[in-house]
Write an enzyme that holds these catalytic residues in place. Structure first.
Site, PDB file in Angstrom:
ATOM      1  N   CYS A  64       0.819  -1.210   0.000  1.00  0.00           N
ATOM      2  CA  CYS A  64       0.000   0.000   0.000  1.00  0.00           C
ATOM      3  C   CYS A  64       0.859   1.269   0.000  1.00  0.00           C
ATOM      4  O   CYS A  64       1.692   1.447   0.888  1.00  0.00           O
ATOM      5  CB  CYS A  64      -0.907  -0.011   1.228  1.00  0.00           C
ATOM      6  SG  CYS A  64      -1.809   1.517   1.486  1.00  0.00           S
ATOM      7  N   TRP A  97      -7.734  -7.462   4.404  1.00  0.00           N
ATOM      8  CA  TRP A  97      -6.328  -7.672   4.735  1.00  0.00           C
ATOM      9  C   TRP A  97      -6.186  -8.804   5.753  1.00  0.00           C
ATOM     10  O   TRP A  97      -6.930  -8.868   6.727  1.00  0.00           O
ATOM     11  CB  TRP A  97      -5.712  -6.416   5.325  1.00  0.00           C
ATOM     12  CG  TRP A  97      -5.613  -5.238   4.394  1.00  0.00           C
ATOM     13  CD1 TRP A  97      -6.300  -4.065   4.483  1.00  0.00           C
ATOM     14  CD2 TRP A  97      -4.754  -5.121   3.256  1.00  0.00           C
ATOM     15  NE1 TRP A  97      -5.929  -3.218   3.467  1.00  0.00           N
ATOM     16  CE2 TRP A  97      -4.978  -3.837   2.696  1.00  0.00           C
ATOM     17  CE3 TRP A  97      -3.822  -5.979   2.655  1.00  0.00           C
ATOM     18  CZ2 TRP A  97      -4.302  -3.391   1.567  1.00  0.00           C
ATOM     19  CZ3 TRP A  97      -3.145  -5.527   1.526  1.00  0.00           C
ATOM     20  CH2 TRP A  97      -3.384  -4.242   0.995  1.00  0.00           C
ATOM     21  N   VAL A 131     -11.934  -0.910   6.118  1.00  0.00           N
ATOM     22  CA  VAL A 131     -10.824  -1.382   6.949  1.00  0.00           C
ATOM     23  C   VAL A 131      -9.555  -1.210   6.129  1.00  0.00           C
ATOM     24  O   VAL A 131      -9.321  -1.944   5.170  1.00  0.00           O
ATOM     25  CB  VAL A 131     -11.027  -2.855   7.359  1.00  0.00           C
ATOM     26  CG1 VAL A 131      -9.806  -3.394   8.069  1.00  0.00           C
ATOM     27  CG2 VAL A 131     -12.264  -2.980   8.246  1.00  0.00           C
ATOM     28  N   THR A 132      -8.766  -0.209   6.483  1.00  0.00           N
ATOM     29  CA  THR A 132      -7.625   0.186   5.665  1.00  0.00           C
ATOM     30  C   THR A 132      -6.333   0.189   6.474  1.00  0.00           C
ATOM     31  O   THR A 132      -6.345   0.132   7.708  1.00  0.00           O
ATOM     32  CB  THR A 132      -7.843   1.593   5.089  1.00  0.00           C
ATOM     33  OG1 THR A 132      -7.987   2.528   6.186  1.00  0.00           O
ATOM     34  CG2 THR A 132      -9.100   1.652   4.222  1.00  0.00           C
ATOM     35  N   GLU A 148      -5.193   7.535   9.200  1.00  0.00           N
ATOM     36  CA  GLU A 148      -4.995   8.441   8.067  1.00  0.00           C
ATOM     37  C   GLU A 148      -3.491   8.674   7.880  1.00  0.00           C
ATOM     38  O   GLU A 148      -2.840   9.302   8.709  1.00  0.00           O
ATOM     39  CB  GLU A 148      -5.719   9.770   8.304  1.00  0.00           C
ATOM     40  CG  GLU A 148      -5.395  10.875   7.312  1.00  0.00           C
ATOM     41  CD  GLU A 148      -5.517  10.445   5.863  1.00  0.00           C
ATOM     42  OE1 GLU A 148      -4.545  10.635   5.113  1.00  0.00           O
ATOM     43  OE2 GLU A 148      -6.590   9.920   5.491  1.00  0.00           O
ATOM     44  N   SER A 149      -2.949   8.170   6.781  1.00  0.00           N
ATOM     45  CA  SER A 149      -1.500   8.171   6.587  1.00  0.00           C
ATOM     46  C   SER A 149      -0.895   9.567   6.593  1.00  0.00           C
ATOM     47  O   SER A 149       0.189   9.779   7.140  1.00  0.00           O
ATOM     48  CB  SER A 149      -1.140   7.465   5.279  1.00  0.00           C
ATOM     49  OG  SER A 149      -1.615   8.189   4.153  1.00  0.00           O
ATOM     50  N   TYR A 195      -5.602   5.679  -8.937  1.00  0.00           N
ATOM     51  CA  TYR A 195      -6.753   4.847  -8.575  1.00  0.00           C
ATOM     52  C   TYR A 195      -8.006   5.296  -9.319  1.00  0.00           C
ATOM     53  O   TYR A 195      -8.822   4.471  -9.745  1.00  0.00           O
ATOM     54  CB  TYR A 195      -6.998   4.918  -7.070  1.00  0.00           C
ATOM     55  CG  TYR A 195      -5.958   4.194  -6.249  1.00  0.00           C
ATOM     56  CD1 TYR A 195      -6.107   2.849  -5.928  1.00  0.00           C
ATOM     57  CD2 TYR A 195      -4.823   4.858  -5.791  1.00  0.00           C
ATOM     58  CE1 TYR A 195      -5.153   2.180  -5.173  1.00  0.00           C
ATOM     59  CE2 TYR A 195      -3.863   4.203  -5.041  1.00  0.00           C
ATOM     60  CZ  TYR A 195      -4.028   2.867  -4.735  1.00  0.00           C
ATOM     61  OH  TYR A 195      -3.080   2.208  -3.995  1.00  0.00           O
TER      62      TYR A 195
END
Length: 316
Positions: A64, A97, A131-132, A148-149, A195
């Site tokens: 990812c 995942w 679900v990330t 949140e990256s 994306y």
């Protein structure tokens, strides 16, 4: 991809939901508390959580690009001992995942769970949503702090500085306006743009996203004329947020997502930026090309129904 509804997992939802025009719709992150050195609130008043040793855990996918950002900043700040990592496998199956080792995961050392959605419901048994990864987990309170990256890398930038983190500020105050402006364009048209092109369900939606993507790549290539870094005279958050997309572009997005107008290797300055960052100690170790290719080509049956993973390219 599936999602949780009132704490129950369902895989009936599409991998990549689109609107009536065929445009890919990315869901917002759910957990938005903020890790700070002293537990004070985040920059926009988010609930603060104090950074401590032996308290937090990071869940990621090596495939990812959003999770990859957090691994890069973790390495650059030397947070390996302060912040253990669990890696999900590359294949996103009917349960999302997976930690299961036979699918390439590391196993879950905290709870012995098989799937990441169990971590989410451990935090909130009634949760509804995607679900990330990444997931910043608080072992002390047994809950998700943030998923949140873009926010997690800013936390890592400063929160652990008093606990032995390496020096380095990747979001310096004097450059924040320029970084934010560049980040906004890159997110909309490049990070998420690949994306939007790859998951588009109608020709017009695909072409709109693809053209915006390459307009921004052309602009970035020109922007790098006479400079080594996107903002200022050193690596910043802007470079980190862009490079994880660049690393996946030729191996995946060019073919799998039909972003094939040009490759990154066709952009000499962008390609040199990627090579420059790969040469920084710690960054190359965060890259797993096998995980990257396996995830995309085997997790998106609507895009690649055969699940065949191409043998190339030889490198990024």
């Amino acid at each position: 991809m599936g999602q949780l509804t009132d704490g129950r997992w369902s895989n009936e939802q599409p991998v990549a939901p689109t609107d009536e025009k065929g445009d890919f719709q990315r869901a917002d992150s759910t957990f938005r508390d903020w890790l700070t050195a002293d537990g004070s609130p985040g920059p926009d008043g988010q609930r603060g959580v104090r950074a401590e040793a032996d308290r937090f855990h990071l869940y990621v996918s090596l495939a990812c690009p959003w999770a990859h950002r957090t691994l890069i900043v973790r390495a650059l700040k030397g947070l390996e001992d302060l912040l253990p990592v669990t890696v999900v496998g590359p294949i996103m199956g009917k349960h999302g995942w997976s930690f299961q080792e036979e699918f390439g995961g590391t196993g879950d050392p905290l709870y012995g769970f098989d799937h990441l959605h169990q971590i989410y419901t451990r935090s909130d048994p009634t949760m509804s949503g995607k679900v990330t990864v990444p997931v910043l987990w608080d072992r002390k309170e047994a809950r998700v702090v943030n998923n949140e990256s873009s926010e997690i890398i800013r936390m890592f930038n400063t929160a652990f500085d008093d606990l032995g983190a390496k020096p380095g500020d990747f979001y310096p105050a004097e450059l924040r306006g320029e970084i934010d402006a560049l980040n906004d364009r890159v997110y909309q048209t490049v990070n998420n743009g690949v994306y939007r092109a790859g998951f588009a369900k109608q020709q017009a939606a695909y072409e709109k996203a693809a053209r915006a993507l390459f307009e921004s790549l052309d602009w970035l290539e020109h922007h790098l004329d006479g400079r080594e870094w996107l903002v200022g005279d050193r690596m910043t958050e802007a470079d980190i947020r862009l490079v994880t997309t660049l690393m996946r572009f030729d191996p995946v997005y060019h073919g799998h997502f039909k972003c094939n107008w040009r490759r990154i290797v066709d952009y000499p300055r962008l390609h040199r930026l990627m090579e420059r960052m790969m040469a920084v100690p710690g960054i190359a170790e965060t890259v797993d090309l096998n995980h990257i290719k396996t995830h995309y080509y085997r997790s998106h049956p609507d895009v690649n129904p055969t699940g065949i993973v191409p043998i190339g390219p030889a490198s990024i």
